[in-house]
Design an enzyme around this catalytic site. Structure first.
Site, short mmCIF file in Angstrom:
data_model
loop_
_atom_site.label_atom_id
_atom_site.label_comp_id
_atom_site.label_asym_id
_atom_site.label_seq_id
_atom_site.Cartn_x
_atom_site.Cartn_y
_atom_site.Cartn_z
CG HIS A 88 -0.51 0.35 2.37
ND1 HIS A 88 -0.23 -0.64 3.47
CD2 HIS A 88 -0.52 1.37 3.08
CE1 HIS A 88 0.23 -0.27 4.61
NE2 HIS A 88 0.01 1.02 4.26
CG ASP A 223 0.35 -4.19 2.70
OD1 ASP A 223 0.87 -3.67 1.67
OD2 ASP A 223 -0.40 -3.43 3.26
CB SER A 654 2.72 1.84 6.16
OG SER A 654 1.54 1.86 6.89
N1 ARG Z 1 -4.53 0.37 7.40
C1 ARG Z 1 -3.20 0.33 6.66
C2 ARG Z 1 -2.66 1.61 7.27
O1 ARG Z 1 -2.93 2.49 7.41
C3 ARG Z 1 -3.35 0.64 5.32
C4 ARG Z 1 -3.85 -0.78 4.68
C5 ARG Z 1 -3.91 -0.47 3.25
N2 ARG Z 1 -5.16 -1.61 2.67
C6 ARG Z 1 -6.39 -1.15 2.59
N3 ARG Z 1 -7.14 -2.24 2.09
N4 ARG Z 1 -6.75 -0.03 2.19
O2 ARG Z 1 -1.20 1.36 7.44
#
Ligand code: ARG
Length: 719
Positions: A88, A223, A654
């Site tokens: 992501h 991811d 992330s």
């Molecule tokens: N929740 C994750 C974060 O902010 C991002 C995940 C991205 N995936 C998604 N399905 N939007 O670090």
């Protein structure tokens, strides 16, 4: 009286305990690890010495960590500048490199040699060269300046510090406040801009589970994505050139094949974006009651209008994918944060912390009026809070209106006579930049539908007394209902505006005519909402923010005096931090236990053909059926996919490396868990977990799924 005293004492102890670090809470400054945390880290299972974590003279772990694209983290995993981050985090670069014919988002991409790597034009990464506590110098410069003027003065005060740090180097530098401006730190960074896409799994692996599983454990998402840093022949940053060479890092992380088990040490280095752990109960209440639900409501609508068009056409989907994912990510974040702030009783916890503070502060003049001032500020600001939210997330959640708002400054410049040519040039450059951002994501149908819907929601949800006068013009449009009128108005705007016409816009830039500009209905609309805000409500927002910042600074200062033995850490602010803890399962609810590890068989259990969020690519299924796992399976014969740790992270972390006690990479952090979504405001030691992709899944996908053994061979695998 005695009873009261006693209860205050009890309260004190409870609070000191809940405050006092040690529960793996804390986003620590790497510079201070040796002095503050090192012994505790060793107790948790660290085997390295402090110098191997952060050092300016010798290579240390910090030299393998990058601030990736300004919003994520990445880690270097080979001597040739190979980088792992999240899928992501690479998403925008992957979508931008994709076309309907070469759809890397959908089909994945692997460079089998360096020639095949794809330049990621807008991407840059930064290494931390060093950091330094410059509180004394900054405070000396601010000494006689009232807090109200700090913002204006701070640039001047920090300028010599920054210049000195950069002198004779190609480095960048900035000063950041810590502990709500009770301390200041200098950060010296080295920025690289020639970054190339090296590999990514299919979206069905990299985003498996989609928005349904987002922010939740148990998770089965691969991811991750891979990039390479390129440098000039002298190994220094250089603009993109095909003659550039792979960057030779000071340090890269070896990769562990050993696997993780409950209780194992785990630490994370990264660039967490923003937390507000010293937030007051009043801030929590405003978020729960109003700000968060408003954001969710507006995003809900925008997302459904985007999705309707994205589902119709793959080119539209690729164009919108990254923006959609960003909006959706924080749509769900605010749903979760609201829910968990309530469930985890964060408001009540804050109130009892404040009660203790007030008792302690009652005989200290410096803090006497802190909370009364804050209460007054919240009361005065509250009636106008929604306007700001609806303007930012609604009116300017419409790409065209957001771009059109750039003309506010241009109008101010053109109003003056004679026109200041330097200011004009600078403002036009900003307008052009905003145009480029806008046109990249502009889709006429989506944009117009969002515009109509946002105008309607503003009309319905914001008190009429606060509407811009222009609202009556909007409501003169054809239609029986407000909805029809707003949509008709939006249709007119998109038909008449010159902002969506490249030739007309270029012509305007070459000869900016104020009259023509102010006749454009998109600019008229954007400026109506913005001017009304700036003229009538901004003063409340500014006064509020100043008060919250000022009293917040005093509150943190007071807390530090009240609890001299507590280990404090500063809120996240996109500077490098370290968090350490252990691999650990948890119990989200009565009778439910969550194991710390997920496996490939769990991916298969979630498979749901036809649901794009839960599709499993054929190749992965084949590997699963054949149990073709090579060296990536663990003792149970399974390929691990994800694991959880007690580390303290937030957005911006992330892509961060999860590192074992010996300094090897064991995973990549990519999310937080649902039950602790209140975590940016209050850390919950029982519930808070960091969700990581197991590095064995990453290696398995690269090697067995992608066939990119060239990348595996570049890394140092530790067995
Ligand atoms: N929740 C994750 C974060 O902010 C991002 C995940 C991205 N995936 C998604 N399905 N939007 O670090």
């Amino acid at each position: 009286m005695k009873k009261l005293l006693l209860s205050i004492c009890v309260l004190f102890t409870i609070i000191t305990q809940s405050f006092a670090g040690g529960n793996d809470e804390g986003m620590w400054l790497p510079l201070l690890l040796s002095q503050k945390n090192y012994n505790d880290m060793v107790k948790h299972g660290l085997k390295l010495n402090a110098d191997q974590l952060y050092s300016v003279n010798n290579s240390s772990i910090k030299d393998a960590i990058i601030w990736f694209g300004g919003g994520c983290t990445g880690e270097v995993v080979s001597g040739e500048g190979l980088v792992i981050t999240n899928h992501h985090c690479g998403y925008d670069a992957i979508a931008s490199a994709s076309t309907a014919e070469k759809n890397y988002l959908q089909n994945g991409f692997w460079a089998y040699n360096k020639e095949q790597e794809i330049p990621a034009k807008d991407l840059s990464v930064q290494f931390l060269v060093r950091m330094e506590d410059v509180t004394e110098q900054v405070m000396a410069g601010l000494k006689d300046i009232p807090y109200e003027d700090w913002n204006k003065k701070i640039g001047e005060v920090t300028k010599p510090i920054i210049s000195k740090a950069k002198e004779g180097t190609h480095y960048e530098a900035f000063v950041r406040e810590m502990f709500k401006a009770n301390q200041f730190y200098l950060f010296v960074m080295e920025k690289f801009t020639d970054i190339r896409l090296v590999g990514t799994p299919t979206e069905s692996i990299g985003k498996f589970g989609g928005d349904v599983d987002n922010w939740m454990w148990p998770r089965h998402t691969g991811d991750f994505s891979m990039f390479r840093i390129y440098a000039g022949k002298d190994n220094k940053p250089a603009a993109y050139s095909k003659d550039n060479v792979p960057y030779k890092p000071k340090k890269f992380l070896p990769v562990s094949l050993k696997g993780v088990k409950e209780g194992d040490f785990a630490m994370i280095f990264g660039f967490p974006g923003r937390t507000n752990r010293y937030e007051t109960s009043m801030g929590v209440k405003l978020a729960i009651d109003e700000t968060n639900p408003s954001i969710v409501k507006l995003r809900d609508k925008r997302l459904s209008l985007m999705k309707k068009e994205m589902d119709k056409d793959v080119t539209i989907r690729l164009q919108q994918a990254s923006r959609y994912a960003q909006i959706a990510n924080y749509w769900k974040y605010f749903i979760g944060q609201t829910e968990q702030l309530k469930k985890n009783k964060v408001y009540d916890r804050k109130v009892s912390e404040e009660t203790a503070f007030k008792a302690w502060a009652s005989n200290k003049a410096e803090f006497a009026s802190l909370f009364t001032n804050l209460e007054k500020s919240y009361t005065e600001y509250q009636p106008y809070n929604k306007y700001g939210v609806y303007m930012r997330e609604g009116i300017f959640g419409t790409p065209l209106f957001s771009f059109a708002s750039a003309f506010y400054d241009l109008n101010k410049v053109l109003e003056k006579s004679p026109v200041d040519s330097v200011a004009l040039k600078a403002t036009l450059a900003v307008v052009k930049m905003r145009y480029d951002m806008f046109i990249k994501i502009y889709n006429p149908t989506i944009d117009q539908n969002i515009a109509g819907a946002m105008l309607q929601m503003f009309y319905e949800d914001i008190p009429a007394s606060q509407h811009p006068a222009f609202m009556s013009t909007i409501l003169k449009s054809k239609g029986k209902t407000t909805e029809e009128k707003c949509n008709a108005f939006a249709a007119m705007v998109y038909k008449k505006t010159f902002l969506t016409n490249a030739a007309a816009f270029e012509k305007f830039l070459a000869n900016p005519d104020q009259k023509k500009m102010m006749k454009d209905p998109a600019i008229q609309t954007a400026l109506a909402f913005l001017s009304n805000y700036n003229d009538n409500y901004k003063k409340y927002a500014d006064a509020f923010q100043l008060s919250v910042a000022k009293e917040g600074k005093a509150y943190v200062k007071g807390l530090m005096m009240m609890q001299p033995d507590r280990m404090f850490y500063p809120d996240a602010n996109s500077t490098m931090r370290t968090t350490y803890g252990n691999v650990k399962s948890y119990d989200p609810k009565d009778a439910i236990h969550y194991h710390y590890l997920t496996n490939l068989s769990g991916v298969m259990q979630k498979e749901n053909p036809g649901d794009p969020e839960f599709e499993v690519p054929a190749k992965l299924k084949e590997l699963y059926l054949k149990k073709d796992y090579g060296q990536y399976k663990d003792a149970t014969g399974e390929v691990p996919v994800g694991f959880i740790t007690t580390n303290d992270i937030t957005g911006g972390n992330s892509g961060s490396p999860v590192i074992d006690g010996e300094g090897n990479l064991i995973g990549t952090a990519f999310d937080g868990n649902w039950e602790a979504m209140s975590g940016d405001i209050a850390f919950d030691k029982d519930l808070k977990r960091t969700i990581c992709v197991d590095v064995r899944y990453i290696l398995f996908i690269i090697d067995k799924f992608g066939g990119a053994s060239n990348l595996i061979n570049e890394m140092i695998l530790v067995k």
